[in-house]
Design a protein around this motif. Sequence first.
Motif, mmCIF file in Angstrom:
data_model
loop_
_atom_site.group_PDB
_atom_site.id
_atom_site.type_symbol
_atom_site.label_atom_id
_atom_site.label_comp_id
_atom_site.label_asym_id
_atom_site.label_seq_id
_atom_site.Cartn_x
_atom_site.Cartn_y
_atom_site.Cartn_z
ATOM 1 N N GLY A 50 0.834 -1.188 0.000
ATOM 2 C CA GLY A 50 0.000 0.000 0.000
ATOM 3 C C GLY A 50 0.869 1.239 0.000
ATOM 4 O O GLY A 50 2.038 1.202 0.416
ATOM 5 N N ILE A 51 0.305 2.332 -0.486
ATOM 6 C CA ILE A 51 1.036 3.598 -0.483
ATOM 7 C C ILE A 51 0.058 4.718 -0.186
ATOM 8 O O ILE A 51 -1.022 4.780 -0.765
ATOM 9 C CB ILE A 51 1.785 3.819 -1.815
ATOM 10 C CG1 ILE A 51 2.667 5.068 -1.739
ATOM 11 C CG2 ILE A 51 0.833 3.872 -2.993
ATOM 12 C CD1 ILE A 51 3.683 5.159 -2.877
ATOM 13 N N THR A 52 0.423 5.592 0.747
ATOM 14 C CA THR A 52 -0.446 6.694 1.118
ATOM 15 C C THR A 52 -0.296 7.842 0.128
ATOM 16 O O THR A 52 0.589 7.832 -0.734
ATOM 17 C CB THR A 52 -0.109 7.206 2.517
ATOM 18 O OG1 THR A 52 1.193 7.823 2.486
ATOM 19 C CG2 THR A 52 -0.118 6.076 3.533
ATOM 20 N N SER A 53 -1.130 8.858 0.288
ATOM 21 C CA SER A 53 -1.029 10.030 -0.576
ATOM 22 C C SER A 53 0.322 10.722 -0.394
ATOM 23 O O SER A 53 0.836 11.351 -1.323
ATOM 24 C CB SER A 53 -2.169 11.007 -0.286
ATOM 25 O OG SER A 53 -2.152 11.398 1.074
ATOM 26 N N GLY A 54 0.912 10.583 0.787
ATOM 27 C CA GLY A 54 2.206 11.202 1.051
ATOM 28 C C GLY A 54 3.390 10.353 0.667
ATOM 29 O O GLY A 54 4.542 10.780 0.828
ATOM 30 N N GLY A 55 3.128 9.142 0.196
ATOM 31 C CA GLY A 55 4.206 8.282 -0.278
ATOM 32 C C GLY A 55 4.701 7.252 0.719
ATOM 33 O O GLY A 55 5.641 6.514 0.417
ATOM 34 N N SER A 56 4.091 7.183 1.903
ATOM 35 C CA SER A 56 4.478 6.142 2.855
ATOM 36 C C SER A 56 3.985 4.790 2.359
ATOM 37 O O SER A 56 2.868 4.694 1.839
ATOM 38 C CB SER A 56 3.890 6.432 4.235
ATOM 39 O OG SER A 56 4.415 7.641 4.747
ATOM 40 N N THR A 57 4.804 3.774 2.544
ATOM 41 C CA THR A 57 4.477 2.457 1.995
ATOM 42 C C THR A 57 4.432 1.396 3.096
ATOM 43 O O THR A 57 5.023 1.547 4.169
ATOM 44 C CB THR A 57 5.515 2.025 0.949
ATOM 45 O OG1 THR A 57 6.821 2.066 1.538
ATOM 46 C CG2 THR A 57 5.474 2.937 -0.266
ATOM 47 N N ASN A 58 3.716 0.335 2.800
ATOM 48 C CA ASN A 58 3.713 -0.841 3.655
ATOM 49 C C ASN A 58 3.639 -2.063 2.757
ATOM 50 O O ASN A 58 3.137 -1.980 1.626
ATOM 51 C CB ASN A 58 2.555 -0.814 4.649
ATOM 52 C CG ASN A 58 1.207 -0.841 3.981
ATOM 53 O OD1 ASN A 58 0.751 0.159 3.454
ATOM 54 N ND2 ASN A 58 0.567 -2.009 3.974
ATOM 55 N N TYR A 59 4.155 -3.177 3.255
ATOM 56 C CA TYR A 59 4.260 -4.393 2.456
ATOM 57 C C TYR A 59 3.886 -5.623 3.269
ATOM 58 O O TYR A 59 4.100 -5.680 4.481
ATOM 59 C CB TYR A 59 5.706 -4.571 1.962
ATOM 60 C CG TYR A 59 6.190 -3.443 1.097
ATOM 61 C CD1 TYR A 59 6.890 -2.376 1.646
ATOM 62 C CD2 TYR A 59 5.938 -3.434 -0.271
ATOM 63 C CE1 TYR A 59 7.333 -1.324 0.863
ATOM 64 C CE2 TYR A 59 6.384 -2.386 -1.068
ATOM 65 C CZ TYR A 59 7.072 -1.336 -0.486
ATOM 66 O OH TYR A 59 7.501 -0.296 -1.270
ATOM 67 N N SER A 70 5.518 2.563 -5.578
ATOM 68 C CA SER A 70 5.798 3.989 -5.761
ATOM 69 C C SER A 70 4.661 4.633 -6.524
ATOM 70 O O SER A 70 3.793 3.938 -7.059
ATOM 71 C CB SER A 70 7.130 4.192 -6.495
ATOM 72 O OG SER A 70 7.076 3.624 -7.795
ATOM 73 N N ARG A 71 4.686 5.951 -6.579
ATOM 74 C CA ARG A 71 3.620 6.655 -7.290
ATOM 75 C C ARG A 71 4.183 7.885 -7.990
ATOM 76 O O ARG A 71 5.170 8.476 -7.544
ATOM 77 C CB ARG A 71 2.496 7.061 -6.327
ATOM 78 C CG ARG A 71 2.884 8.043 -5.252
ATOM 79 C CD ARG A 71 1.775 8.156 -4.210
ATOM 80 N NE ARG A 71 0.540 8.674 -4.779
ATOM 81 C CZ ARG A 71 -0.675 8.435 -4.273
ATOM 82 N NH1 ARG A 71 -0.803 7.677 -3.195
ATOM 83 N NH2 ARG A 71 -1.744 8.957 -4.832
ATOM 84 N N ASP A 72 3.518 8.247 -9.093
ATOM 85 C CA ASP A 72 3.846 9.456 -9.841
ATOM 86 C C ASP A 72 2.553 10.247 -9.954
ATOM 87 O O ASP A 72 1.695 9.941 -10.799
ATOM 88 C CB ASP A 72 4.401 9.099 -11.219
ATOM 89 C CG ASP A 72 4.858 10.309 -11.998
ATOM 90 O OD1 ASP A 72 4.408 11.433 -11.706
ATOM 91 O OD2 ASP A 72 5.666 10.135 -12.933
ATOM 92 N N ASN A 73 2.407 11.252 -9.096
ATOM 93 C CA ASN A 73 1.149 11.999 -9.065
ATOM 94 C C ASN A 73 0.905 12.776 -10.358
ATOM 95 O O ASN A 73 -0.243 13.011 -10.730
ATOM 96 C CB ASN A 73 1.138 12.942 -7.864
ATOM 97 C CG ASN A 73 0.991 12.202 -6.547
ATOM 98 O OD1 ASN A 73 0.574 11.046 -6.519
ATOM 99 N ND2 ASN A 73 1.363 12.860 -5.469
#
Length: 114
Positions: A50-59, A70-73
Amino acid sequence: QVQLVESGGGLVQPGGSLRLSCVVSRSIFNILAMGWYRQSPGKQRELVAGITSGGSTNYADSVKGRFTNSRDNAKNTVYLQMNSLKPEDTAVYYCNTKSGLWYWGQGTQVTVSS
């Protein structure tokens, strides 16, 4: 209405890599938390990352150290880089998000086999 479209799945040998992409239709993507799930035959769908709007991740423990979320807004896109793939990673992978309702993509098949 939010639409999610996954891509990047395929057949790969054990130890190989794939990068999944999930494009989100809404311009509010930058405030959405995103998740990656997978489901293999006979098993329940499970959270992979998972990834939050702020870029924090969990696995999930099973993918820690091998998968990177990762994300590219600017592109309304979230990625799942999968390295050191194992046969047990074989599944249909889905991205999802919640914007009032839960939304899911159509899934992309990942097969790890020699």
